[in-house]
Design a protein around this motif. Structure first.
Motif, PDB file in Angstrom:
ATOM      1  N   VAL A  51       6.364  -4.493   1.515  1.00  0.00           N
ATOM      2  CA  VAL A  51       5.861  -3.391   0.675  1.00  0.00           C
ATOM      3  C   VAL A  51       6.250  -3.556  -0.789  1.00  0.00           C
ATOM      4  CG1 VAL A  51       5.883  -1.802   2.630  1.00  0.00           C
ATOM      5  CG2 VAL A  51       7.886  -1.926   1.140  1.00  0.00           C
ATOM      6  N   LEU A  52       6.870  -4.682  -1.146  1.00  0.00           N
ATOM      7  CA  LEU A  52       7.369  -4.838  -2.508  1.00  0.00           C
ATOM      8  C   LEU A  52       6.250  -5.052  -3.525  1.00  0.00           C
ATOM      9  CD1 LEU A  52      10.657  -6.928  -2.200  1.00  0.00           C
ATOM     10  CD2 LEU A  52      10.376  -4.471  -2.575  1.00  0.00           C
ATOM     11  N   ARG A  53       5.216  -5.773  -3.145  1.00  0.00           N
ATOM     12  CA  ARG A  53       4.161  -6.051  -4.127  1.00  0.00           C
ATOM     13  C   ARG A  53       3.472  -4.769  -4.606  1.00  0.00           C
ATOM     14  NH1 ARG A  53       1.514 -10.517  -5.852  1.00  0.00           N
ATOM     15  NH2 ARG A  53       2.575 -11.800  -4.290  1.00  0.00           N
ATOM     16  N   PRO A  54       3.008  -3.887  -3.707  1.00  0.00           N
ATOM     17  CA  PRO A  54       2.424  -2.631  -4.220  1.00  0.00           C
ATOM     18  C   PRO A  54       3.457  -1.750  -4.909  1.00  0.00           C
ATOM     19  CG  PRO A  54       2.515  -2.635  -1.804  1.00  0.00           C
ATOM     20  CD  PRO A  54       2.812  -4.017  -2.254  1.00  0.00           C
ATOM     21  N   ALA A  55       4.713  -1.814  -4.465  1.00  0.00           N
ATOM     22  CA  ALA A  55       5.751  -1.026  -5.140  1.00  0.00           C
ATOM     23  C   ALA A  55       5.946  -1.505  -6.572  1.00  0.00           C
ATOM     24  CB  ALA A  55       7.070  -1.118  -4.368  1.00  0.00           C
ATOM     25  N   LEU A  56       5.966  -2.817  -6.752  1.00  0.00           N
ATOM     26  CA  LEU A  56       6.117  -3.362  -8.103  1.00  0.00           C
ATOM     27  C   LEU A  56       4.917  -3.002  -8.963  1.00  0.00           C
ATOM     28  CD1 LEU A  56       7.640  -5.099 -10.156  1.00  0.00           C
ATOM     29  CD2 LEU A  56       6.475  -7.113  -9.191  1.00  0.00           C
ATOM     30  N   GLY A  57       3.725  -3.065  -8.391  1.00  0.00           N
ATOM     31  CA  GLY A  57       2.539  -2.694  -9.153  1.00  0.00           C
ATOM     32  C   GLY A  57       2.580  -1.257  -9.621  1.00  0.00           C
ATOM     33  N   LEU A  58       3.033  -0.358  -8.737  1.00  0.00           N
ATOM     34  CA  LEU A  58       3.141   1.049  -9.124  1.00  0.00           C
ATOM     35  C   LEU A  58       4.202   1.227 -10.204  1.00  0.00           C
ATOM     36  CD1 LEU A  58       2.376   4.023  -8.694  1.00  0.00           C
ATOM     37  CD2 LEU A  58       4.112   4.108  -6.879  1.00  0.00           C
ATOM     38  N   TYR A  59       5.338   0.549 -10.041  1.00  0.00           N
ATOM     39  CA  TYR A  59       6.406   0.670 -11.036  1.00  0.00           C
ATOM     40  C   TYR A  59       5.929   0.228 -12.423  1.00  0.00           C
ATOM     41  CZ  TYR A  59      10.509  -0.457 -13.771  1.00  0.00           C
ATOM     42  OH  TYR A  59      11.417  -0.554 -14.797  1.00  0.00           O
ATOM     43  N   LEU A  61       0.863   7.132  -1.837  1.00  0.00           N
ATOM     44  CA  LEU A  61       1.238   7.826  -0.611  1.00  0.00           C
ATOM     45  C   LEU A  61       0.070   7.841   0.373  1.00  0.00           C
ATOM     46  CD1 LEU A  61       3.264  10.899  -1.944  1.00  0.00           C
ATOM     47  CD2 LEU A  61       4.164   8.797  -0.923  1.00  0.00           C
ATOM     48  N   ALA A  62      -1.130   8.078  -0.111  1.00  0.00           N
ATOM     49  CA  ALA A  62      -2.307   8.074   0.763  1.00  0.00           C
ATOM     50  C   ALA A  62      -2.515   6.693   1.375  1.00  0.00           C
ATOM     51  CB  ALA A  62      -3.536   8.512  -0.026  1.00  0.00           C
ATOM     52  N   ALA A  63      -2.305   5.647   0.587  1.00  0.00           N
ATOM     53  CA  ALA A  63      -2.457   4.291   1.104  1.00  0.00           C
ATOM     54  C   ALA A  63      -1.441   3.991   2.196  1.00  0.00           C
ATOM     55  CB  ALA A  63      -2.319   3.281  -0.034  1.00  0.00           C
ATOM     56  N   ALA A  64      -0.289   4.663   2.146  1.00  0.00           N
ATOM     57  CA  ALA A  64       0.735   4.491   3.173  1.00  0.00           C
ATOM     58  C   ALA A  64       0.440   5.317   4.421  1.00  0.00           C
ATOM     59  CB  ALA A  64       2.102   4.878   2.604  1.00  0.00           C
ATOM     60  N   GLY A  65      -0.600   6.130   4.397  1.00  0.00           N
ATOM     61  CA  GLY A  65      -0.963   6.928   5.553  1.00  0.00           C
ATOM     62  C   GLY A  65      -0.583   8.388   5.464  1.00  0.00           C
ATOM     63  N   CYS A  66      -0.085   8.813   4.332  1.00  0.00           N
ATOM     64  CA  CYS A  66       0.312  10.211   4.171  1.00  0.00           C
ATOM     65  C   CYS A  66      -0.906  11.100   3.926  1.00  0.00           C
ATOM     66  CB  CYS A  66       1.259  10.374   2.980  1.00  0.00           C
ATOM     67  SG  CYS A  66       2.858   9.576   3.151  1.00  0.00           S
ATOM     68  N   GLU A  67      -0.814  12.338   4.403  1.00  0.00           N
ATOM     69  CA  GLU A  67      -1.732  13.368   3.942  1.00  0.00           C
ATOM     70  C   GLU A  67      -1.153  13.931   2.655  1.00  0.00           C
ATOM     71  OE1 GLU A  67      -2.618  17.757   5.381  1.00  0.00           O
ATOM     72  OE2 GLU A  67      -3.723  16.303   6.573  1.00  0.00           O
ATOM     73  N   VAL A  68      -1.926  13.910   1.586  1.00  0.00           N
ATOM     74  CA  VAL A  68      -1.396  14.193   0.254  1.00  0.00           C
ATOM     75  C   VAL A  68      -1.954  15.512  -0.266  1.00  0.00           C
ATOM     76  CG1 VAL A  68      -1.224  13.360  -2.123  1.00  0.00           C
ATOM     77  CG2 VAL A  68      -1.144  11.736  -0.215  1.00  0.00           C
ATOM     78  N   ALA A  90       8.276   4.582  -7.246  1.00  0.00           N
ATOM     79  CA  ALA A  90       7.852   3.356  -6.563  1.00  0.00           C
ATOM     80  C   ALA A  90       8.616   3.160  -5.265  1.00  0.00           C
ATOM     81  CB  ALA A  90       8.059   2.158  -7.486  1.00  0.00           C
ATOM     82  N   ALA A  91       9.914   3.451  -5.279  1.00  0.00           N
ATOM     83  CA  ALA A  91      10.726   3.292  -4.073  1.00  0.00           C
ATOM     84  C   ALA A  91      10.338   4.307  -3.005  1.00  0.00           C
ATOM     85  CB  ALA A  91      12.198   3.427  -4.422  1.00  0.00           C
ATOM     86  N   ALA A  92      10.071   5.552  -3.392  1.00  0.00           N
ATOM     87  CA  ALA A  92       9.719   6.580  -2.420  1.00  0.00           C
ATOM     88  C   ALA A  92       8.384   6.266  -1.752  1.00  0.00           C
ATOM     89  CB  ALA A  92       9.673   7.945  -3.092  1.00  0.00           C
ATOM     90  N   ALA A  93       7.389   5.858  -2.541  1.00  0.00           N
ATOM     91  CA  ALA A  93       6.092   5.515  -1.961  1.00  0.00           C
ATOM     92  C   ALA A  93       6.209   4.304  -1.048  1.00  0.00           C
ATOM     93  CB  ALA A  93       5.078   5.257  -3.075  1.00  0.00           C
ATOM     94  N   ALA A  94       6.990   3.311  -1.462  1.00  0.00           N
ATOM     95  CA  ALA A  94       7.172   2.116  -0.645  1.00  0.00           C
ATOM     96  C   ALA A  94       7.967   2.419   0.617  1.00  0.00           C
ATOM     97  CB  ALA A  94       7.858   1.027  -1.455  1.00  0.00           C
ATOM     98  N   ALA A  95       8.945   3.327   0.526  1.00  0.00           N
ATOM     99  CA  ALA A  95       9.697   3.709   1.718  1.00  0.00           C
ATOM    100  C   ALA A  95       8.787   4.377   2.736  1.00  0.00           C
ATOM    101  CB  ALA A  95      10.855   4.632   1.341  1.00  0.00           C
ATOM    102  N   ALA A  96       7.861   5.222   2.271  1.00  0.00           N
ATOM    103  CA  ALA A  96       6.902   5.838   3.185  1.00  0.00           C
ATOM    104  C   ALA A  96       6.029   4.771   3.844  1.00  0.00           C
ATOM    105  CB  ALA A  96       6.041   6.840   2.430  1.00  0.00           C
ATOM    106  N   ASP A  97       5.589   3.805   3.066  1.00  0.00           N
ATOM    107  CA  ASP A  97       4.793   2.696   3.590  1.00  0.00           C
ATOM    108  C   ASP A  97       5.583   1.924   4.648  1.00  0.00           C
ATOM    109  OD1 ASP A  97       2.943   0.683   3.988  1.00  0.00           O
ATOM    110  OD2 ASP A  97       2.866   0.052   1.897  1.00  0.00           O
TER     111      ASP A  97
END
Length: 438
Positions: free
Chosen positions: A22-30, A54-61, A118-125
């Motif tokens: 999940v690091l690549r999308p996390a870095l992109g968001l950061y 968050l939506a990309a990770a499967g969350c309802e946003v 970035a870390a929170a979204a990646a942790a959800a992913d």
């Protein structure tokens, strides 16, 4: 198919390895958020980008909670609701790092909130990919206006705890000038962050010509005397144990060099170890302001308004002990440090008992740790938070930022059918994580 539980070090190594996915999308968001910062209350773009991840990770946003607040929900069967909180806002500060992705505006992520998001979204992913390891509900919050200490209350007053799953625990981390790859927890009996208040002060004068100062009352001179006198509050009127700090962060007056203005405005931040010490300091500050105004012969009483106030941040000791062990297994015991407390302030305490008058609940445990983001190379002197040169060592800080948040959430969530085995749903044929409201 189930598997026997792995020993704790193997589970931790597995989590660190899976974090790489999940690091690549996390870095992109950061990088995106760092280059496009938005100050408190103006975080529309930031909220949109965070919500998309968050939506990309499967969350309802859900957007627009208490302003620009964002809430993402992952439901994965019966179990506790574990909340992760990160902050959306930047500071009104021009960046001077020279980084290729530096902000080009008059705002800057000088406190690491872009890394938190970035870390929170990646942790959800990551947790969605590890759905076999846990059961419960994950709630990820992007909070606006932390720097002005108003965003948490706004979200709570907008029904945050009523609209989403009631929290069993709320977790957060914060960038600190510690070596990347380390975290720090406060020992029991020590607050992570101080109680604090921000005051807006107006000193009144009588405007006039620079050639006839005797016919005017100069509020600039009064303000200069006040700045000097206020710092004696800490030096001579506060006990060292109170850990009081006072900063005059803004002083605005006048329009031209040859005009004596009729008012001067000051912004003052006061912090202390606890509420009682803060109240004492604020009483003294008000007395000093009134006295300096009177000494200058001001035609009107000064205006003193407390624009925001925060309680000290106390973490739940039981939860903190558990997370300290989880982080030691993840990073190694030598990388889990002791935090001595800080005069920085947070509105995060409102998510717990400090906000019970707002959200009507009590007994919600909070856990919060400091995340090292400084270049770990020997001899490197880190720039502190809120400096125009502040820049996390992203190559060394991003993976630990994601992994420590995910490890903490896993420690608090219910065990999945694979227990501690660390096998994801795809490998074991588990049903996927289901997004939905709590």
């Amino acid at each position: 198919m189930s598997h026997p539980p792995e020993p704790a070090p193997d589970r931790a190594a597995h989590l660190l390895a899976r974090t790489g996915e999940v690091l690549r999308p996390a870095l992109g968001l950061y990088l995106d958020l760092h280059a496009h910062p938005e100050p408190s209350g103006l975080e529309a773009r930031t909220a949109d980008r965070f919500g998309r991840r968050l939506a990309a990770a499967g969350c309802e946003v859900t957007h627009g909670v208490g302003g620009h607040g964002v809430v993402g929900v992952l439901r994965n069967g019966d179990g506790p609701a574990v909340w992760l909180r990160a902050e959306l806002d930047a500071l009104p500060l021009r960046e001077r790092t020279g980084l290729p992705y530096a902000s080009r505006t008059d705002a800057m992520h000088a406190c690491g909130h872009d890394l938190h998001l970035a870390a929170a979204a990646a942790a959800a992913d990551l947790l969605a990919r590890l759905s076999g390891r846990w059961r419960g509900t994950l709630v990820v919050v992007g909070q606006p206006a932390e720097e002005t200490l108003t965003g948490a209350e706004a979200m709570l007053r907008d029904g945050l705890y009523e609209r989403f799953a009631a929290p069993a625990v709320v977790l957060a981390q914060h960038a600190a000038p510690l070596p990347a790859g380390t975290v720090a927890h406060a020992p029991e009996g020590t607050p992570m962050a101080a109680a604090g208040a921000v005051l807006d002060v107006v000193l009144h004068g009588r405007g006039g010509h620079a050639a006839t100062p005797h016919l005017a009352v100069d509020p600039v001179l009064a303000a200069a005397s006040l700045v000097t006198r206020l710092h004696s509050v800490v030096a001579r009127e506060s006990a060292p144990a109170d850990r009081v700090t006072l900063t005059v962060g803004t002083l605005h007056a006048g329009t031209a060099a040859n005009v004596i203005p009729d008012r001067a405005g000051l912004g003052i931040a006061v912090r202390a170890a606890g509420e009682t010490a803060l109240d004492r300091a604020l009483d003294t500050v008000r007395r000093v302001i009134a006295a300096e105004s009177a000494a200058s012969g001001a035609p009107e009483e000064p205006e003193v308004n407390v624009t925001s106030r925060a309680a000290a941040l106390w973490c739940d000791p039981h939860t903190t002990d558990a997370l300290r062990r989880a982080h030691a297994a993840l990073l190694g015991p030598g990388r889990v440090l002791s935090w001595p407390g800080s005069p920085a302030t947070e509105d995060f305490p409102l998510f717990g008992d400090a906000g019970s008058a707002v959200h009507g609940r009590s007994g919600i445990p909070l856990a919060y740790w400091m995340l090292g983001v400084a270049d770990p190379a020997p001899g490197t002197v880190p720039h502190p938070n809120h400096s125009p040169f502040f820049a996390p060592h992203i190559a060394g800080a991003l993976r630990p930022a994601v992994a420590t948040l995910a490890a903490a959430a896993l420690d608090r969530l219910g065990a999945g059918p694979d227990g501690a085995a660390g096998d994801d749903a795809a490998r074991d044929g588990e049903a996927p994580v289901v997004a939905g409201p709590g």
